[in-house]
Design a protein around this motif. Structure first.
Motif, PDB file in Angstrom:
ATOM      1  N   ARG A   1       0.853  -1.189   0.000  1.00  0.00           N
ATOM      2  CA  ARG A   1       0.000   0.000   0.000  1.00  0.00           C
ATOM      3  C   ARG A   1       0.884   1.232   0.000  1.00  0.00           C
ATOM      4  O   ARG A   1       1.918   1.251   0.667  1.00  0.00           O
ATOM      5  CB  ARG A   1      -0.874   0.052   1.237  1.00  0.00           C
ATOM      6  CG  ARG A   1      -1.896  -1.030   1.294  1.00  0.00           C
ATOM      7  CD  ARG A   1      -2.717  -0.872   2.524  1.00  0.00           C
ATOM      8  NE  ARG A   1      -2.120  -1.662   3.590  1.00  0.00           N
ATOM      9  CZ  ARG A   1      -2.725  -1.987   4.688  1.00  0.00           C
ATOM     10  NH1 ARG A   1      -3.933  -1.553   4.916  1.00  0.00           N
ATOM     11  NH2 ARG A   1      -2.147  -2.721   5.597  1.00  0.00           N
ATOM     12  N   ILE A   2       0.447   2.257  -0.710  1.00  0.00           N
ATOM     13  CA  ILE A   2       1.193   3.515  -0.704  1.00  0.00           C
ATOM     14  C   ILE A   2       0.223   4.668  -0.879  1.00  0.00           C
ATOM     15  O   ILE A   2      -0.772   4.546  -1.590  1.00  0.00           O
ATOM     16  CB  ILE A   2       2.275   3.543  -1.801  1.00  0.00           C
ATOM     17  CG1 ILE A   2       3.090   4.813  -1.704  1.00  0.00           C
ATOM     18  CG2 ILE A   2       1.668   3.374  -3.178  1.00  0.00           C
ATOM     19  CD1 ILE A   2       4.335   4.823  -2.545  1.00  0.00           C
ATOM     20  N   SER A   3       0.516   5.760  -0.220  1.00  0.00           N
ATOM     21  CA  SER A   3      -0.215   7.007  -0.421  1.00  0.00           C
ATOM     22  C   SER A   3       0.585   7.854  -1.386  1.00  0.00           C
ATOM     23  O   SER A   3       1.791   8.057  -1.200  1.00  0.00           O
ATOM     24  CB  SER A   3      -0.387   7.749   0.907  1.00  0.00           C
ATOM     25  OG  SER A   3      -1.218   6.996   1.758  1.00  0.00           O
ATOM     26  N   LEU A   4      -0.083   8.341  -2.422  1.00  0.00           N
ATOM     27  CA  LEU A   4       0.556   9.135  -3.469  1.00  0.00           C
ATOM     28  C   LEU A   4       0.006  10.553  -3.437  1.00  0.00           C
ATOM     29  O   LEU A   4      -1.142  10.768  -3.062  1.00  0.00           O
ATOM     30  CB  LEU A   4       0.261   8.522  -4.838  1.00  0.00           C
ATOM     31  CG  LEU A   4       0.736   7.094  -5.057  1.00  0.00           C
ATOM     32  CD1 LEU A   4       0.094   6.508  -6.311  1.00  0.00           C
ATOM     33  CD2 LEU A   4       2.250   7.068  -5.166  1.00  0.00           C
ATOM     34  N   PRO A   5       0.797  11.530  -3.888  1.00  0.00           N
ATOM     35  CA  PRO A   5       0.284  12.897  -3.947  1.00  0.00           C
ATOM     36  C   PRO A   5      -0.798  13.027  -5.009  1.00  0.00           C
ATOM     37  O   PRO A   5      -0.789  12.306  -6.011  1.00  0.00           O
ATOM     38  CB  PRO A   5       1.521  13.718  -4.327  1.00  0.00           C
ATOM     39  CG  PRO A   5       2.412  12.748  -5.048  1.00  0.00           C
ATOM     40  CD  PRO A   5       2.160  11.409  -4.404  1.00  0.00           C
ATOM     41  N   HIS A   6      -1.724  13.926  -4.802  1.00  0.00           N
ATOM     42  CA  HIS A   6      -2.783  14.187  -5.780  1.00  0.00           C
ATOM     43  C   HIS A   6      -2.217  15.154  -6.826  1.00  0.00           C
ATOM     44  O   HIS A   6      -2.597  16.325  -6.904  1.00  0.00           O
ATOM     45  CB  HIS A   6      -4.009  14.780  -5.077  1.00  0.00           C
ATOM     46  CG  HIS A   6      -5.232  14.756  -5.921  1.00  0.00           C
ATOM     47  ND1 HIS A   6      -5.506  15.713  -6.851  1.00  0.00           N
ATOM     48  CD2 HIS A   6      -6.243  13.869  -5.983  1.00  0.00           C
ATOM     49  CE1 HIS A   6      -6.648  15.440  -7.446  1.00  0.00           C
ATOM     50  NE2 HIS A   6      -7.114  14.316  -6.932  1.00  0.00           N
ATOM     51  N   SER A   7      -1.272  14.639  -7.616  1.00  0.00           N
ATOM     52  CA  SER A   7      -0.615  15.448  -8.645  1.00  0.00           C
ATOM     53  C   SER A   7      -0.109  14.519  -9.743  1.00  0.00           C
ATOM     54  O   SER A   7       0.002  13.305  -9.533  1.00  0.00           O
ATOM     55  CB  SER A   7       0.557  16.228  -8.053  1.00  0.00           C
ATOM     56  OG  SER A   7       1.677  15.382  -7.859  1.00  0.00           O
ATOM     57  N   PRO A   8       0.217  15.061 -10.911  1.00  0.00           N
ATOM     58  CA  PRO A   8       0.737  14.219 -11.984  1.00  0.00           C
ATOM     59  C   PRO A   8       2.007  13.448 -11.607  1.00  0.00           C
ATOM     60  O   PRO A   8       2.306  12.414 -12.199  1.00  0.00           O
ATOM     61  CB  PRO A   8       1.015  15.216 -13.117  1.00  0.00           C
ATOM     62  CG  PRO A   8       0.053  16.335 -12.867  1.00  0.00           C
ATOM     63  CD  PRO A   8      -0.025  16.439 -11.367  1.00  0.00           C
ATOM     64  N   ALA A   9       2.730  13.918 -10.608  1.00  0.00           N
ATOM     65  CA  ALA A   9       3.937  13.203 -10.153  1.00  0.00           C
ATOM     66  C   ALA A   9       3.608  11.813  -9.623  1.00  0.00           C
ATOM     67  O   ALA A   9       4.484  10.948  -9.552  1.00  0.00           O
ATOM     68  CB  ALA A   9       4.650  14.011  -9.075  1.00  0.00           C
ATOM     69  N   ALA A  10       2.349  11.568  -9.269  1.00  0.00           N
ATOM     70  CA  ALA A  10       1.950  10.262  -8.735  1.00  0.00           C
ATOM     71  C   ALA A  10       2.058   9.162  -9.784  1.00  0.00           C
ATOM     72  O   ALA A  10       2.294   8.001  -9.449  1.00  0.00           O
ATOM     73  CB  ALA A  10       0.524  10.331  -8.201  1.00  0.00           C
ATOM     74  N   VAL A  11       1.890   9.501 -11.064  1.00  0.00           N
ATOM     75  CA  VAL A  11       1.852   8.473 -12.112  1.00  0.00           C
ATOM     76  C   VAL A  11       3.185   7.737 -12.249  1.00  0.00           C
ATOM     77  O   VAL A  11       3.206   6.502 -12.174  1.00  0.00           O
ATOM     78  CB  VAL A  11       1.373   9.069 -13.453  1.00  0.00           C
ATOM     79  CG1 VAL A  11       1.434   8.028 -14.558  1.00  0.00           C
ATOM     80  CG2 VAL A  11      -0.044   9.608 -13.301  1.00  0.00           C
ATOM     81  N   PRO A  12       4.325   8.417 -12.439  1.00  0.00           N
ATOM     82  CA  PRO A  12       5.575   7.650 -12.547  1.00  0.00           C
ATOM     83  C   PRO A  12       5.955   6.941 -11.253  1.00  0.00           C
ATOM     84  O   PRO A  12       6.554   5.861 -11.284  1.00  0.00           O
ATOM     85  CB  PRO A  12       6.620   8.697 -12.944  1.00  0.00           C
ATOM     86  CG  PRO A  12       6.028  10.013 -12.621  1.00  0.00           C
ATOM     87  CD  PRO A  12       4.534   9.842 -12.682  1.00  0.00           C
ATOM     88  N   ILE A  13       5.560   7.507 -10.117  1.00  0.00           N
ATOM     89  CA  ILE A  13       5.828   6.837  -8.839  1.00  0.00           C
ATOM     90  C   ILE A  13       5.045   5.522  -8.790  1.00  0.00           C
ATOM     91  O   ILE A  13       5.589   4.475  -8.427  1.00  0.00           O
ATOM     92  CB  ILE A  13       5.453   7.744  -7.648  1.00  0.00           C
ATOM     93  CG1 ILE A  13       6.330   8.988  -7.630  1.00  0.00           C
ATOM     94  CG2 ILE A  13       5.555   6.980  -6.336  1.00  0.00           C
ATOM     95  CD1 ILE A  13       5.838  10.070  -6.681  1.00  0.00           C
ATOM     96  N   ALA A  14       3.769   5.579  -9.173  1.00  0.00           N
ATOM     97  CA  ALA A  14       2.927   4.374  -9.167  1.00  0.00           C
ATOM     98  C   ALA A  14       3.462   3.322 -10.131  1.00  0.00           C
ATOM     99  O   ALA A  14       3.466   2.126  -9.814  1.00  0.00           O
ATOM    100  CB  ALA A  14       1.487   4.740  -9.524  1.00  0.00           C
ATOM    101  N   ARG A  15       3.927   3.749 -11.311  1.00  0.00           N
ATOM    102  CA  ARG A  15       4.480   2.797 -12.283  1.00  0.00           C
ATOM    103  C   ARG A  15       5.685   2.074 -11.692  1.00  0.00           C
ATOM    104  O   ARG A  15       5.816   0.849 -11.819  1.00  0.00           O
ATOM    105  CB  ARG A  15       4.876   3.520 -13.569  1.00  0.00           C
ATOM    106  CG  ARG A  15       3.705   3.991 -14.390  1.00  0.00           C
ATOM    107  CD  ARG A  15       4.180   4.685 -15.659  1.00  0.00           C
ATOM    108  NE  ARG A  15       4.588   3.680 -16.634  1.00  0.00           N
ATOM    109  CZ  ARG A  15       3.905   3.387 -17.724  1.00  0.00           C
ATOM    110  NH1 ARG A  15       2.785   4.027 -18.006  1.00  0.00           N
ATOM    111  NH2 ARG A  15       4.342   2.458 -18.545  1.00  0.00           N
ATOM    112  N   ALA A  16       6.575   2.816 -11.064  1.00  0.00           N
ATOM    113  CA  ALA A  16       7.764   2.210 -10.469  1.00  0.00           C
ATOM    114  C   ALA A  16       7.394   1.272  -9.323  1.00  0.00           C
ATOM    115  O   ALA A  16       7.971   0.186  -9.185  1.00  0.00           O
ATOM    116  CB  ALA A  16       8.724   3.294  -9.984  1.00  0.00           C
TER     117      ALA A  16
END
Length: 152
Positions: free
Chosen positions: A18-33
């Motif tokens: 589980r991970i909490s991601l920022p509500h920003s476009p930066a979340a997409v590459p973080i989620a992919r990784a």
């Protein structure tokens, strides 16, 4: 960003990833990784390329189509013979149509948007959404490759 294998976050299933991601476009590459890392650790539980693509679509949709600045939560759950990925956001409004496409439901190839949910419908074994106490969860399931299943 919070990466924790057992954080206390409401509405999230008990899962090792589980991970909490920022509500920003930066979340997409973080989620992919992160999905690639999770599936590498869970060796052979699902096609990581497809999981990475579909996860990026869900996270991008959550960032673009939900209100507020609250975090987006990514959950990866290993099921018997499959892997399920959920993206939780604080907006209770359901996503677009996740049902199987019918006649005439193919997006216009000249439009910039509209293919993400089609990809999720077509490439996943199953997909859907459900309300949560704090918004909604949108999910997809990918089967494990045949060689990863015991006795196959």
């Amino acid at each position: 960003m919070l990466l924790d294998r057992n954080p206390v976050v409401p509405d999230l299933p008990d899962s090792p990833w589980r991970i909490s991601l920022p509500h920003s476009p930066a979340a997409v590459p973080i989620a992919r990784a992160l999905i690639r890392s999770a599936l590498a650790e869970l060796a052979g539980r699902a096609d990581s390329d497809t999981a990475e693509l579909l996860t990026a679509e869900l996270v991008a949709n959550a960032v673009e189509h939900t209100y507020g600045n609250g975090p987006i939560h990514l959950v990866v759950e290993v099921l018997a013979g499959a892997c399920q990925v959920e993206v939780h956001d604080g907006d209770p409004a359901p996503p677009g149509d996740l049902s199987r496409p019918g006649p005439g439901s193919v997006p216009d190839p000249w439009q910039e948007y509209g293919r993400g949910l089609l990809l999720i419908r077509m490439l996943s074994e199953d997909c859907g959404h459900r309300p949560t106490d704090s918004g909604k969860a949108v999910w997809f399931t990918l089967p494990a490759p045949q060689e990863a299943l015991p006795g196959v």
